[in-house]
Structures are given as C-alpha cells and as structure tokens.
Scaffold this motif. Structure first.
Motif, mmCIF file in Angstrom:
data_model
loop_
_atom_site.group_PDB
_atom_site.id
_atom_site.type_symbol
_atom_site.label_atom_id
_atom_site.label_comp_id
_atom_site.label_asym_id
_atom_site.label_seq_id
_atom_site.Cartn_x
_atom_site.Cartn_y
_atom_site.Cartn_z
ATOM 1 N N PHE A 21 0.899 -0.959 0.180
ATOM 2 C CA PHE A 21 -0.163 -0.402 -0.060
ATOM 3 C C PHE A 21 0.904 1.445 -0.308
ATOM 4 C CE2 PHE A 21 -3.778 -2.893 0.995
ATOM 5 C CZ PHE A 21 -3.238 -3.795 2.060
ATOM 6 N N TYR A 81 0.410 5.201 1.428
ATOM 7 C CA TYR A 81 -0.637 5.745 2.380
ATOM 8 C C TYR A 81 -0.273 7.740 2.221
ATOM 9 C CZ TYR A 81 -3.795 2.079 4.622
ATOM 10 O OH TYR A 81 -4.791 1.009 4.510
ATOM 11 N N GLN A 88 -0.939 11.252 3.543
ATOM 12 C CA GLN A 88 -0.729 12.040 5.286
ATOM 13 C C GLN A 88 -0.619 13.505 4.594
ATOM 14 O OE1 GLN A 88 0.401 11.719 9.238
ATOM 15 N NE2 GLN A 88 -0.670 11.649 10.219
ATOM 16 N N LEU A 118 -4.523 9.190 7.529
ATOM 17 C CA LEU A 118 -4.194 8.615 6.259
ATOM 18 C C LEU A 118 -5.329 8.425 5.703
ATOM 19 C CD1 LEU A 118 -1.844 5.998 8.533
ATOM 20 C CD2 LEU A 118 -0.832 8.290 7.232
ATOM 21 N N PHE A 145 3.361 7.190 3.006
ATOM 22 C CA PHE A 145 4.171 5.975 3.732
ATOM 23 C C PHE A 145 3.406 4.889 2.512
ATOM 24 C CE2 PHE A 145 4.743 7.916 7.646
ATOM 25 C CZ PHE A 145 4.031 8.882 8.230
ATOM 26 N N ILE A 172 0.907 -5.322 4.370
ATOM 27 C CA ILE A 172 -0.164 -6.613 5.450
ATOM 28 C C ILE A 172 0.429 -7.813 5.970
ATOM 29 C CG2 ILE A 172 -2.209 -7.986 6.027
ATOM 30 C CD1 ILE A 172 -3.173 -4.642 5.826
ATOM 31 N N GLN A 216 -2.600 -6.060 10.915
ATOM 32 C CA GLN A 216 -2.507 -5.405 10.902
ATOM 33 C C GLN A 216 -1.249 -4.463 9.657
ATOM 34 O OE1 GLN A 216 1.457 -5.783 13.593
ATOM 35 N NE2 GLN A 216 0.495 -6.675 14.314
ATOM 36 N N LEU A 217 -1.561 -3.264 9.476
ATOM 37 C CA LEU A 217 -0.414 -2.633 8.442
ATOM 38 C C LEU A 217 1.020 -2.455 9.671
ATOM 39 C CD1 LEU A 217 -2.512 -0.310 6.733
ATOM 40 C CD2 LEU A 217 -1.067 -1.438 5.726
ATOM 41 N N PHE A 267 4.276 0.192 8.246
ATOM 42 C CA PHE A 267 4.599 1.636 7.501
ATOM 43 C C PHE A 267 6.023 1.443 7.570
ATOM 44 C CE2 PHE A 267 0.483 3.178 6.856
ATOM 45 C CZ PHE A 267 -0.510 2.506 8.064
ATOM 46 N N GLY A 268 6.456 2.337 6.348
ATOM 47 C CA GLY A 268 8.035 2.455 6.690
ATOM 48 C C GLY A 268 7.605 4.566 7.381
ATOM 49 N N LYS A 269 8.828 4.852 7.401
ATOM 50 C CA LYS A 269 9.067 6.145 7.982
ATOM 51 C C LYS A 269 8.163 7.006 7.603
ATOM 52 C CE LYS A 269 11.636 3.819 11.326
ATOM 53 N NZ LYS A 269 10.932 3.720 12.491
#
Lengths: 114, 113
Positions: free
Chosen positions: A34, A36, A38, A44, A89, A93, A101-102, A104-106
C-alpha cells in the motif's frame, strides 16, 4: 519480522517534475502493499494498493508496481502539483501470517514548490 | 460518504491521569484497528478487534486497554499516562477481516503534560 524501508526525505520538487519515492520490503508470506498519504494536520488516506506480484496500483496520477523479484513497490508520478505536498507512507500487510496489521515505513515528506 | 469518526480530536492530560479515546467505524464495518503515531514517526499498530473480539495485538502497553462494543464502536483506555504517550492516535475500520481497505479516521491528538 516484517519491515518497510523507504527513501528518506524530505524531497523537494518543482511543479510538473517527475516523482519517484523508493520503497522496499521484507515480509513473511505474501504481503499486500500500500501507499498512504497524510496531508498536513489530517489522517491517513489510502492512495493505492497492490495485492499480488506484478499488480499495478494507480490513483490520482500516482502509480506503483508490485515487484516480487526486487521486493519493491516504488511510487511514481509523472508531473507533481503543489497540492501533492504531503507525507507518503509505504506499508504492507502479511496476509499469509494471519495478521491484518499494517506495517509502515518511516514516511517521506514531499514538498512541491511552484 | 460516511467516514471513521474519532473523539475527541484533541486531548490534554497530565501525567498519571487516564484518558479514553473513542472510535466510530464506517457503518457496517465490523473490524477496528488502533495505531499510535509519535511526532515525526510512522504509525505503530496497537490492537485490533473483529466482531467485538480482539483479533490482533501489537505494541500496546499494559497500561492501555481497549474493547469493541455491540454497535462496533471501540474505545481505547489509557491509564497512568506518561509524557511518552503524547502522540496522534488513529483508528481505522474495515469490512470483515479483509486487509485491503483500512479506512483511517482523522486521529486524536493526545498531549500529556
């Protein structure tokens, strides 16, 4: 464990420039991938997704292709606009692990200047 | 279209106090996820519920608890608050245990002083 690595920001581009944000992953099972976005002061929003190898996700001019051989899911856009300024981001999953749960990268902060 | 609703949007508490965050999922969504995003950090998964049962657990401190009610809304209870709990708390919802479409709320910004 699962992890996502994306290029560090911030990234500053001029309007109409080409955008690439690199993302690679490590996961057990067969992850879904994915991107996302923000926007400042907001939550998000799902930008695009790909659930199997060679799938291409696309939305609002953004594209990303699920590359299993290179474990990558790079985000691209041919011509960015000032309104694209946000934090992006990459996430995954690992559905094969039975968890939803997702991870995420930083995040990569993009600033587009007129 | 209806979105995920979180309340309150902002909350200020002192150390050692308690806080309750609420999440109202998109109508007909039966799965709720909670994430914590520290300043300048990526969101970290805390806990999730499916059909009112805990379905997954992440890095949620023992001082925190959560539940999902019969109308599918969820509450995150936080006790003995610490300065490090200051963060943006997101709730997301999905229909069933399909992971492909998690819709996020606007978040609750918790500040612990």
């Amino acid at each position: 464990g699962d992890s996502v690595t994306q290029m560090e920001g911030p990234v500053t581009l001029s309007e109409e420039a080409f955008l690439t944000i690199n993302c690679t992953y490590t996961a057990t099972g067969y992850p879904s991938l994915f991107w996302y976005v923000q926007y400042p002061g907001e939550g998000l929003q799902l930008l695009l997704k790909a659930t199997k190898a060679d799938d291409k996700g696309s939305n609002k001019g953004f594209e990303a292709t699920y590359r299993k051989e290179t474990t990558s899911f790079h985000l691209e856009k041919g011509s960015v606009q000032v309104s694209d300024s946000a934090v992006y981001f990459c996430a995954l999953i690992s559905t094969g692990a039975g968890s939803y749960q997702l991870t995420f990268g930083k995040g990569t902060k993009l600033s587009v200047i007129p | 279209a209806a979105g995920v609703i979180q309340s309150p949007r902002h909350l200020i508490k002192e150390k050692r106090e308690t806080a309750t965050l609420k999440c109202y999922p998109i109508p007909r969504h039966d799965t709720v996820y909670w994430y914590q995003q520290g300043p300048g950090q990526d969101p970290q998964f805390l806990i999730s519920f499916y059909e009112k049962m805990q379905s997954d657990k992440g890095s949620i401190p023992d001082r925190f608890s959560a539940q999902q009610f019969s109308d599918y809304h969820s509450e995150l209870n936080m006790s003995s608050l610490e300065l490090g709990d200051s963060a943006l708390y997101f709730c997301a919802s999905s229909l069933g245990r399909t992971p492909y479409e998690q819709y996020f709320g606007p978040g609750t910004r918790l500040t612990v002083t």
